[in-house]
Write an enzyme that holds these catalytic residues in place. Structure first.
Site, short mmCIF file in Angstrom:
data_model
loop_
_atom_site.label_atom_id
_atom_site.label_comp_id
_atom_site.label_asym_id
_atom_site.label_seq_id
_atom_site.Cartn_x
_atom_site.Cartn_y
_atom_site.Cartn_z
N CYS A 207 0.93 -1.10 -0.03
CA CYS A 207 -0.04 -0.01 0.29
C CYS A 207 1.14 1.17 -0.08
CB CYS A 207 -0.89 -0.05 1.16
SG CYS A 207 -2.18 1.51 1.29
N GLU B 263 -4.19 1.21 -5.99
CA GLU B 263 -3.29 0.13 -6.50
C GLU B 263 -3.02 0.25 -7.84
OE1 GLU B 263 -1.15 -1.56 -4.76
OE2 GLU B 263 -2.12 -1.97 -2.81
#
Length: 219
Positions: A2, A104
């Site tokens: 992340c 992402e």
């Protein structure tokens, strides 16, 4: 991993959502491209649950310099209880990082497409985090954190092979409980989040540059 996320609500809306007071000294507006080394809004427990700011990128208390922080933005859930630097924090220094979306990058022909992942109901959610305090040579203290990652759910697996560990609302109190030190009770909380509760869509590649931080990134 992340590496970027959003918190588009101001601090008053965050406080209202989690039923905590707003610290007079804490100011935070809408953020559309939160990146490592920046301050992040967190929920912490110290007698009572409260909001605070930590710098993203863990600098362990034993580190010789702060440059290690840029390499420790994430920690793998599967190995927390094995690595000495994380095991101590898992037992006693846990936090929740507040977000309403994260990015992402999906590999496609011609490059990588940033995907914006949120809850279908657009509600705030919380990443599982660990934090620590580090002192520099002048004795100044810096509090930093890392976001824990885990296996992706079905939705995120089409984009990336990891996802942040999102703590379910009914498990937040347990994660923050300062009396809970049992790793066997804590690690199971770090599972992939309910696939049916989440959604993803492509967004502007401007998000690749952390200097951009505006609503056009998720338009």
């Amino acid at each position: 991993m992340c590496g970027r996320f959003t918190l588009t609500r101001d601090i008053n809306a965050v406080a209202q959502a989690f039923h905590v007071p707003v610290p007079a000294s804490l100011q935070s507006g809408a953020r559309y491209n939160i990146a490592p080394t920046q301050n992040v809004v967190t929920l912490m427990e110290n007698g009572s649950t409260h909001l605070d700011l930590l710098r993203w990128g863990l600098i362990p208390s034993w580190a010789k310099d702060e440059s290690i922080g840029s390499k420790m933005i994430n920690a793998r859930a599967e190995t927390l209880a094995e690595k000495p630097s994380f095991k101590r924090l898992l037992r006693s220094r846990r936090c929740l990082i507040v977000a309403d979306g994260f990015y992402e990058w999906k590999k496609e022909h011609g490059g990588k497409t940033p995907m914006y992942i949120t809850m279908k109901d657009s509600e705030l959610f919380t990443f599982a985090g660990l934090w620590d305090t580090w002192k520099n040579a002048d004795g100044e203290q810096l509090r930093t954190c890392t976001i824990i990652t885990t296996d992706p759910n079905e939705l995120v697996s089409t984009i990336h092979n990891r996802m942040p560990a999102i703590i379910a609302p009914d498990a937040r109190d347990a994660w923050l409980d300062p009396e809970l030190h049992d790793e066997h009770a804590l690690v199971p909380l770090l599972k992939s989040y309910d696939n049916d509760a989440m959604q993803a869509r492509p967004v502007s590649r401007l998000v690749n540059n952390p200097q951009y931080d505006s609503a056009e990134l998720i338009a």
